[in-house]
Design a protein around this motif. Structure first.
Motif, PDB file in Angstrom:
ATOM      1  N   GLU A 197      68.327  52.762  13.621  1.00  0.00           N
ATOM      2  CA  GLU A 197      69.483  52.496  14.663  1.00  0.00           C
ATOM      3  C   GLU A 197      70.614  53.715  14.913  1.00  0.00           C
ATOM      4  O   GLU A 197      71.186  54.336  14.656  1.00  0.00           O
ATOM      5  CB  GLU A 197      71.151  50.970  14.531  1.00  0.00           C
ATOM      6  N   SER A 198      70.436  53.572  16.764  1.00  0.00           N
ATOM      7  CA  SER A 198      71.861  54.650  16.473  1.00  0.00           C
ATOM      8  C   SER A 198      72.779  54.000  18.070  1.00  0.00           C
ATOM      9  O   SER A 198      72.140  53.220  19.039  1.00  0.00           O
ATOM     10  CB  SER A 198      70.965  55.809  17.031  1.00  0.00           C
ATOM     11  N   PHE A 199      72.761  55.241  18.371  1.00  0.00           N
ATOM     12  CA  PHE A 199      74.162  54.352  20.452  1.00  0.00           C
ATOM     13  C   PHE A 199      73.554  55.952  20.260  1.00  0.00           C
ATOM     14  O   PHE A 199      73.801  56.815  20.000  1.00  0.00           O
ATOM     15  CB  PHE A 199      75.144  53.820  19.736  1.00  0.00           C
ATOM     16  N   SER A 200      73.943  55.936  21.904  1.00  0.00           N
ATOM     17  CA  SER A 200      74.159  56.758  22.626  1.00  0.00           C
ATOM     18  C   SER A 200      75.410  56.952  23.619  1.00  0.00           C
ATOM     19  O   SER A 200      75.998  55.302  24.104  1.00  0.00           O
ATOM     20  CB  SER A 200      72.721  57.577  24.042  1.00  0.00           C
ATOM     21  N   ALA A 201      76.478  58.053  23.707  1.00  0.00           N
ATOM     22  CA  ALA A 201      77.231  58.119  24.692  1.00  0.00           C
ATOM     23  C   ALA A 201      76.996  59.375  25.905  1.00  0.00           C
ATOM     24  O   ALA A 201      77.456  60.364  25.005  1.00  0.00           O
ATOM     25  CB  ALA A 201      78.633  57.756  23.934  1.00  0.00           C
ATOM     26  N   GLY A 202      76.505  58.803  27.292  1.00  0.00           N
ATOM     27  CA  GLY A 202      76.337  60.718  27.962  1.00  0.00           C
ATOM     28  C   GLY A 202      75.101  60.697  27.147  1.00  0.00           C
ATOM     29  O   GLY A 202      74.089  60.311  26.663  1.00  0.00           O
ATOM     30  N   PRO A 203      76.110  62.600  27.040  1.00  0.00           N
ATOM     31  CA  PRO A 203      75.029  62.872  26.627  1.00  0.00           C
ATOM     32  C   PRO A 203      74.828  63.245  24.854  1.00  0.00           C
ATOM     33  O   PRO A 203      73.792  63.593  24.278  1.00  0.00           O
ATOM     34  CB  PRO A 203      75.667  64.684  27.081  1.00  0.00           C
ATOM     35  N   LEU A 257      78.486  73.109  26.309  1.00  0.00           N
ATOM     36  CA  LEU A 257      79.785  72.399  26.227  1.00  0.00           C
ATOM     37  C   LEU A 257      78.756  70.916  26.011  1.00  0.00           C
ATOM     38  O   LEU A 257      78.911  70.592  25.403  1.00  0.00           O
ATOM     39  CB  LEU A 257      80.768  72.400  27.023  1.00  0.00           C
ATOM     40  N   MET A 258      78.131  70.442  26.636  1.00  0.00           N
ATOM     41  CA  MET A 258      76.918  69.460  26.756  1.00  0.00           C
ATOM     42  C   MET A 258      76.185  69.866  25.726  1.00  0.00           C
ATOM     43  O   MET A 258      76.498  68.679  25.105  1.00  0.00           O
ATOM     44  CB  MET A 258      76.648  69.601  28.111  1.00  0.00           C
ATOM     45  N   ASP A 259      75.929  71.148  25.552  1.00  0.00           N
ATOM     46  CA  ASP A 259      74.788  70.886  24.705  1.00  0.00           C
ATOM     47  C   ASP A 259      75.364  71.016  23.058  1.00  0.00           C
ATOM     48  O   ASP A 259      74.933  70.555  22.339  1.00  0.00           O
ATOM     49  CB  ASP A 259      74.131  72.252  23.990  1.00  0.00           C
TER      50      ASP A 259
END
Lengths: 288, 239
Positions: free
Chosen positions: A131-137, A4-6
């Motif tokens: 540009e990029s952003f990450s939220a958790g994984p 699920l994380m992947d």
């Protein structure tokens, strides 16, 4: 849990990518719903939007999104002209004639792009394209997010235009019954030209965001036309909400398919989904 | 009823492809009157209506409206001049709301400026349309759909209304309502030309009538005279 994380990243990317697909398909769907033409040249008009952004960026340093301010009226004019002076005349012969003319326009455009911009792959590289952003994984490039936001904004504008203005109601009336529309005093040929103009202006927006998201070549139009056709058929022809949902479904099938079966199987999975959905609901998700 | 001729059809021939649907048809409609065109299925009544409103064009002959030749004009130009056609079956826009259907009836610029006044008049005539204004047109009953079609026609502010079989397939009580509305429309000074299969009804409601058979006008006159006419008696009343 780990799967699920992947999967989280492909799912988010698929939804955002779906925004771009639905934006590309929106003009095609509008023309199909109102004029009943399959505009084979739609993908190439989208790519013309990409090159329009490219020229502004390369020669004048104008941000591609800003260049749309002048691009929208230009593209509206191009679309208006194509319908008014070419396709409205072909109508009188048959619907097949409009298909062939659109195919001709497609070939002319592709070759013109090769002549002017060479067959090299181009892209719209701006300060924010990396540009990029990450939220958790989850890791998401900014332009992908813009794709979905812009698609939704354009769809809301189109929907309100079709609902609130005389021209918009006339476009819907002509789509439902052109003969009765003529009896209401509507010049349907003019309405078709306006519709084609609006669809082409939307193609320009789609083209700019396509260029921000992917590299493109003079021949890219055809592959995006195929995706757009899949989205339009899946969503139910001529439905705005259907186009968005189908675009997202298509994007999801592609990224999740890619996750499980590898990049080369992306399109295979997406089109298998189109076939399966059509086998169950032949009119598409939002079809009338 | 001032008796001026508002519409004059002069010897028109009309073809559907290679099939001739109208043969040398002539008629005239007086301002302020109700004129009926009577005939069986396939007698060319609808073709005549579509030709007057510009959907079809005559290959010979002319059509004059208020003294102006309109036979080469497009439907939207003819509507602009003040002729509206309620086509056979009503042909309302199913996926537009009732109000949107009425709105689109006033699409031409002249009618648009009188939208509010015309809308009030239509609501007066058919109060049910005001109640149902937000509903999708396809959800209406058969009679309501026809009222909507009639109301939509009125929204264009016509001088002459063409009505193609507006009562077809409706229950008699609804037909009575529609004809009552028609008399009110006429009282507002709008000229009416309608097509009917029901001979008795036509000869009661209209001032004068034309009888068509296989694309030709075979009989015409004031309805009082037509009722007495032996041919009509024999063909349509069986006496």
């Amino acid at each position: 849990m780990s799967i699920l994380m992947d999967l989280a990243t492909p799912i988010v990317m698929g939804i955002l990518l779906g925004g771009l697909y639905s934006l590309i398909a929106l003009g095609l769907s509008l023309i199909f719903g109102v004029v009943k033409e399959i505009n084979i040249a739609h993908g190439d008009l989208v790519i013309l939007g990409s090159y329009f952004g490219f020229v502004g960026l390369t020669f004048a340093g104008i941000d591609p999104m800003l260049s749309l301010i002048c691009g929208l009226p230009v593209f509206f004019g191009i679309g208006y002209g194509i319908q008014r002076y070419l396709l409205n005349r072909a109508f009188r012969i048959s619907m097949d004639a409009t298909l062939i003319i659109a195919f001709g326009i497609s070939i002319i455009l592709q070759n013109t792009y090769q002549l002017i911009w060479t067959p090299l792959s181009r892209g719209l590289t701006t300060s924010y394209s990396v540009e990029s952003f990450s939220a958790g994984p989850i890791y998401v490039p900014l332009v992908y997010l813009l794709d979905l936001i812009v698609a939704i904004v354009v769809m809301i504008f189109l929907r309100e235009f079709l609902k609130r203005t005389y021209m918009g109601v006339a476009i819907r009336a002509a789509a439902q019954d052109w003969k009765a529309a003529q009896l209401m005093g509507i010049d349907t040929n003019r309405i078709y030209a306006y519709t084609f103009g609006i669809a082409t202006a939307i193609a320009a927006i789609a083209g700019v965001f396509l260029g921000l998201t992917f590299p493109f070549t003079p021949l890219s139009g055809m592959s995006f036309l195929i995706i757009a056709l899949g989205v339009v058929i899946l969503g139910g022809m001529g439905s705005i909400a259907g186009t968005l949902v189908a675009g997202i479904a298509f994007g999801l099938a592609q990224t999740i398919g890619g996750y499980f079966f590898g990049v080369s199987a992306q399109m295979l999975v997406a089109y298998t989904m189109v076939l399966v959905v059509l086998a169950i609901i032949p009119r598409g998700i939002f079809g009338r | 009823m001032n008796g001026n001729t508002i519409l004059k059809v002069n010897h028109i021939d009309v073809f559907h492809g290679s099939f001739q649907a109208l043969w040398d048809v002539s008629l005239s409609v007086n301002e302020g009157e109700i004129t009926a065109i009577i005939g069986a299925n396939g007698s060319g009544k609808s073709t005549l209506m579509e030709t007057i409103s510009g959907l079809l064009h005559p290959s010979a002959g002319t059509i004059e409206f208020e003294g102006k030749d309109i036979s080469g004009l497009q439907p939207f130009e003819i509507l602009d001049l003040g002729i509206s056609l309620l086509p056979e079956g009503g042909r309302i826009f199913p996926d537009l709301s009732v109000l949107e259907n009425l709105k689109i009836g006033s699409y031409n610029p002249k009618a648009r400026s009188e939208y509010t006044r015309n809308l009030q008049r239509v609501y007066q005539l058919f109060p049910v349309l005001e109640v149902m204004r937000a509903r999708l047109a396809k959800s209406l009953s058969g009679g309501e759909k026809q009222m909507l079609a009639l109301g939509r026609s009125l929204m264009s502010n016509p001088k002459l209304m063409l009505l193609d079989e507006m009562s077809l397939g409706l229950a008699p009580i609804l037909v009575n309502d529609l004809y009552k509305a028609l008399r009110e429309i006429r009282a507002r000074g709008i000229t009416i030309l309608f097509v009917e299969q029901n001979v008795r009804r036509s000869l009661v409601e209209a001032d004068s009538a034309y009888i068509m058979e296989t694309g030709r006008i075979v009989l015409s006159g004031h309805v009082d005279d037509l009722r007495e006419e032996a041919k009509v008696q024999k063909a349509y009343f069986g006496t």
